[in-house]
Scaffold this motif. Structure first.
Motif, short mmCIF file in Angstrom:
data_model
loop_
_atom_site.label_atom_id
_atom_site.label_comp_id
_atom_site.label_asym_id
_atom_site.label_seq_id
_atom_site.Cartn_x
_atom_site.Cartn_y
_atom_site.Cartn_z
N SER A 1 0.79 -1.23 0.00
CA SER A 1 0.00 0.00 0.00
C SER A 1 0.82 1.28 0.00
O SER A 1 0.23 2.36 0.09
CB SER A 1 -1.03 -0.02 1.14
N ASN A 2 2.15 1.20 -0.13
CA ASN A 2 2.84 2.47 -0.38
C ASN A 2 3.99 2.37 -1.38
O ASN A 2 4.81 3.28 -1.47
CB ASN A 2 3.25 3.19 0.91
N ALA B 1 4.66 5.36 -3.68
CA ALA B 1 4.05 6.51 -3.03
C ALA B 1 5.01 7.14 -2.03
O ALA B 1 4.90 8.31 -1.72
CB ALA B 1 2.76 6.10 -2.31
N LYS C 1 -3.34 -0.91 -5.65
CA LYS C 1 -3.44 0.39 -4.95
C LYS C 1 -2.73 1.48 -5.75
O LYS C 1 -3.33 2.48 -6.12
CB LYS C 1 -2.87 0.27 -3.55
N ASN C 2 -1.47 1.27 -6.04
CA ASN C 2 -0.70 2.32 -6.72
C ASN C 2 -0.21 1.93 -8.10
O ASN C 2 0.49 2.70 -8.75
CB ASN C 2 0.50 2.72 -5.85
N ASN D 1 1.74 13.41 -2.09
CA ASN D 1 1.02 12.64 -1.07
C ASN D 1 1.15 13.28 0.31
O ASN D 1 0.20 13.29 1.09
CB ASN D 1 1.54 11.19 -1.04
N CYS E 1 -0.80 7.48 3.11
CA CYS E 1 -1.63 6.81 2.08
C CYS E 1 -3.02 6.43 2.59
O CYS E 1 -3.99 6.51 1.85
CB CYS E 1 -0.93 5.54 1.59
N TYR F 1 -4.10 7.39 -2.32
CA TYR F 1 -2.89 6.95 -3.03
C TYR F 1 -2.51 7.95 -4.13
O TYR F 1 -3.20 8.96 -4.34
CB TYR F 1 -3.12 5.57 -3.65
#
Ligand code: PLP
Length: 365
Positions: free
Chosen positions: A179-180, A183, A200-201, A270, A300, A341
């Motif tokens: 999840s990052n 990001a 997610k990204n 972000n 995020c 995101y």
């Protein structure tokens, strides 16, 4: 009204990417075929997967001694593939558990240790405080002979992040970066392995990215060829039919992120988005963010609550009516969660803050 999608995944994708995919849907660059119709052994797809890998290497500055794999099975299959490939006979493998997904990874390792000979250890956990911070530990307790230390860089459900990697006494770090990834800037050379589900990204669900240092590739075959990093690497992720369309979208996303200035530019954007929301929450006496250590806050995924469950429920109902989609917190923690995101626009956060202000005015005691 504009729809803002706060989903934690599958999540919002950059509009220009979707427009490009739409434009190329029926005829991929003069081939007369859709990408979905291309053979994974065709020259067209060969160009797509190679370009995707090259661009990802560029974006993350992946050193040459790391392989990049495009696999299936989601991040969750990695919870099993990691012990199967990386665990060493009778040796320890450590888990830092800062959230529910890390706990799942650890639980899967414990399950596998009944079948394969290794010793998974819970190095640190913040479960007793509902994962409201990143747990710490004394690196001197780590056995240098251990196979790996597993951690989750961003705890999607609880909204915490490891920004500075812990000292692991020389033992390779294996990170769930689902999840990052792309990001937040990390140094790939600080990891033995990184993995991430794409949804997610990066792109649609169905593609899982694995970045693994050459020396960690297994020398002996594992249980099944499909679960074997060495076989996947030797076959350039084409041991079987890969998720071709997902890899194509990932390639478009990578190109798009590069055109915007790469990971550093994404991180700056972000931080700007997250700061806007955190500053508002911190100033408010109505909303709160459950993370107890400010330095651990995710940029995020931002969970927040109102003073009561009833008001949370009402907030979620009204938010949905306002076309804020998927802002409801994960079923395990409740409340709300704004997942913002790379592709989530600043205007969406500005509108959320305005909505939150108005909701507070209407509902504060
Ligand atoms: N790890 C993290 C940090 C996640 O956020 C998720 C899903 O949201 C997963 C693992 C599971 O991913 P998948 O559904 O691709 O198996």
């Amino acid at each position: 009204m504009t729809v803002y999608n706060f989903s934690a995944g599958p999540a919002v994708l950059p509009k220009p990417v979707l427009e490009m995919a739409q434009k190329e849907m029926l005829d991929y660059r003069g081939s007369g075929m859709s990408v979905m119709e291309l053979s994974h052994r065709s020259s067209e797809f060969d160009e797509i997967i190679k370009a995707a890998e090259l661009r990802l290497r560029e974006l993350m500055a992946i050193p040459d001694n790391y392989k990049v794999l495009f696999l299936q099975g989601g991040a969750s299959l990695q919870f099993s593939m990691i012990p199967l490939n990386l665990a060493k006979k009778s040796k320890k493998a450590y888990y830092i558990v800062g959230g529910s997904w890390g706990k799942k990874a650890y639980t899967e390792a414990v399950k596998l240790s009944k079948t394969i000979d290794f010793d998974p250890q819970l190095l640190a956990s913040s479960e007793d405080t509902v994962y409201n911070h990143i747990p710490t530990f004394d690196s001197k307790t780590i056995d240098k002979e251990a196979a790996y230390v597993h951690l989750t860089t961003n705890n999607t459900i609880e909204g915490t992040t490891i920004y500075d990697l812990p000292d692991t006494n020389g033992v390779p770090i294996v990170a769930d970066m689902s999840s990052n990834i792309l990001a937040v800037r990390y140094r790939v050379a600080d990891f033995g392995m990184i993995y991430a589900g794409a949804q997610k990204n990066i792109g649609p669900a169905g593609v899982t990215i694995v970045i693994i240092r050459d020396d960690l590739l297994n020398d002996t075959p594992v249980l099944s060829s499909m679960l074997d990093y060495r076989i996947q690497a030797d076959n350039g992720s084409l041991y079987n039919t890969p998720p071709t369309y997902g890899i194509y979208i990932a390639r478009l996303v990578f190109d798009y992120v590069a055109s915007l200035g790469g990971v550093d530019a994404m991180e700056t954007k972000n931080v700007e988005k997250a700061t806007l929301l955190y500053d508002f929450i911190d100033k408010s006496e109505f909303y709160s963010n459950p993370v107890s250590v400010k330095a651990d806050r995710s940029i995020c995924n931002i969970p927040f609550v109102t003073p009561s469950d009833e008001l949370d429920k009402l907030f979620n109902k009204e938010a949905l009516e306002h076309d804020f989609k998927n802002i409801k917190g994960h079923r395990s923690v409740g409340g709300m969660r704004a997942s913002i995101y790379n592709a989530f626009p600043l205007e969406g956060v500005q509108e959320l803050v305005a909505f939150m202000k108005a909701f507070e005015e209407r509902n504060k005691g």
